[in-house]
Scaffold this motif. Structure first.
Motif, short mmCIF file in Angstrom:
data_model
loop_
_atom_site.label_atom_id
_atom_site.label_comp_id
_atom_site.label_asym_id
_atom_site.label_seq_id
_atom_site.Cartn_x
_atom_site.Cartn_y
_atom_site.Cartn_z
N SER A 56 45.61 8.34 35.66
CA SER A 56 45.89 8.22 34.24
C SER A 56 44.63 7.76 33.54
CB SER A 56 47.02 7.22 33.97
OG SER A 56 48.21 7.66 34.55
N SER A 57 44.33 8.36 32.39
CA SER A 57 43.17 7.95 31.62
C SER A 57 43.61 6.98 30.55
CB SER A 57 42.51 9.17 30.96
OG SER A 57 42.08 10.08 31.95
N TYR B 201 48.38 18.27 33.12
CA TYR B 201 47.50 17.37 32.37
C TYR B 201 47.79 17.62 30.89
CZ TYR B 201 43.17 16.16 29.86
OH TYR B 201 42.26 15.69 28.94
N ARG C 183 46.53 0.91 25.75
CA ARG C 183 47.33 2.11 25.76
C ARG C 183 48.29 2.04 24.59
NH1 ARG C 183 47.41 4.68 30.80
NH2 ARG C 183 49.50 5.44 30.48
N TYR D 164 44.85 10.43 23.06
CA TYR D 164 45.36 10.02 24.37
C TYR D 164 45.32 11.20 25.32
CZ TYR D 164 48.36 8.00 27.96
OH TYR D 164 48.85 7.54 29.15
N GLU E 202 46.19 12.15 29.66
CA GLU E 202 46.68 11.66 30.95
C GLU E 202 46.77 12.82 31.95
OE1 GLU E 202 50.52 9.31 32.88
OE2 GLU E 202 50.17 9.25 30.71
N SER F 39 54.89 3.52 27.31
CA SER F 39 53.94 4.59 27.61
C SER F 39 54.10 5.70 26.58
CB SER F 39 54.17 5.16 29.01
OG SER F 39 55.34 5.95 29.02
#
Length: 270
Positions: free
Chosen positions: A4-5, A60, A22, A74, A76, A41
């Motif tokens: 996860s970025s 992704y 986040r 964002y 991920e 999240s």
């Protein structure tokens, strides 16, 4: 490996500095305002507001803002594998075939124009486009990217978009050059034709083959190597290899098999 970025502040084509915090996005039907929350999240909150996204099953994804050069808010990675390379939009585009990346960028420009001109609303369309990959993960051959407008601000301007990537190597045997898919409501069916028309106006003339290149391609189709071609065409092996390398560079393909596939797709041997 699934990674996860963190929150990133970066454009589509440039990385910015990472922020360890986040955030999440949720919507209120009464005010249609996007909230930022540190407790939840982004994916869980976004799915709760837009369950149809589950159908996309992304490997992704990222959420971006149309203003500020389409800044990434964002991103991920769920299970996309670039062969040990960090999964980010920048790296995906880095390992995409240049001709496919150019087509994606051209189509993005057209779609952004149409979103503003036609006042397209969130979820009016799902815009899909594929690209061939040359990443360190040799098992990853093709990606499909889906893009959707997900929010307009209170001024009516396109605000946020969702972009999903799926590994379609096992589902797609080849990608036709300059193709895309636009899924939308029946009353917006004209959009596909309009996108195609605008793309045709942007595109350069098709790359062709010289007489000698066609002769060499015909020999390659028969399974002949450079020495065989040299004898057949009465030219040196070095000349054959020079023509072969020039064609690989011209078509931006990695090997002879990919060259023959692209030439066939373009119908240049007819």
């Amino acid at each position: 490996m699934t990674t996860s970025s963190p929150l990133r502040s970066s454009s589509w084509f440039q990385n910015g500095s990472a922020n360890p915090s986040r955030f999440s996005i949720s919507t209120e039907s009464s005010t249609d305002i996007f909230r930022v929350s540190a407790e939840d999240s982004i994916w869980k909150s976004f799915l709760a507001a837009n369950p149809v996204v589950k159908l996309l099953r992304p490997d992704y994804y990222l959420i971006f803002r149309y203003a500020d050069t389409c800044k990434i808010l964002y991103q991920e990675n769920i299970n996309l594998d670039l062969g040990g390379i960090e999964v980010s939009l920048e790296n995906i585009y880095k390992y995409m075939m240049p001709s496919d990346l150019e087509h994606i960028r051209n189509t993005d420009q057209v779609m952004i124009q149409l979103i503003q001109e036609r006042q397209l609303q969130p979820w009016d369309y799902i815009y899909k486009i594929c690209g061939n990959m040359m990443s360190p993960n040799t098992g990853l051959k093709r990606l499909m990217r889906s893009s959707i407008l997900i929010h307009r601000d209170h001024y009516g301007k396109a605000s946020l978009g969702l972009m999903c990537f799926n590994d379609v190597t096992s589902m797609v045997s080849s990608i036709k050059p300059k193709s895309f898919e636009l899924s939308c409501e029946p009353d917006l069916a004209f959009l596909s034709a309009e996108v195609e028309s605008r793309l045709n106006n942007k595109q350069l003339p098709k790359i062709g083959l010289t007489r000698r290149e066609k002769e060499i391609v015909q020999c390659l189709r028969k399974g002949m190597n450079s020495k065989d071609i040299s004898s057949s065409l009465f030219i040196s092996v070095a000349t054959v290899n020079t023509h072969r390398q020039n064609m690989l560079r011209k078509w931006e393909v990695p090997n002879t098999a990919a060259l023959l596939e692209r030439v066939s797709e373009e119908g240049l041997m007819q």
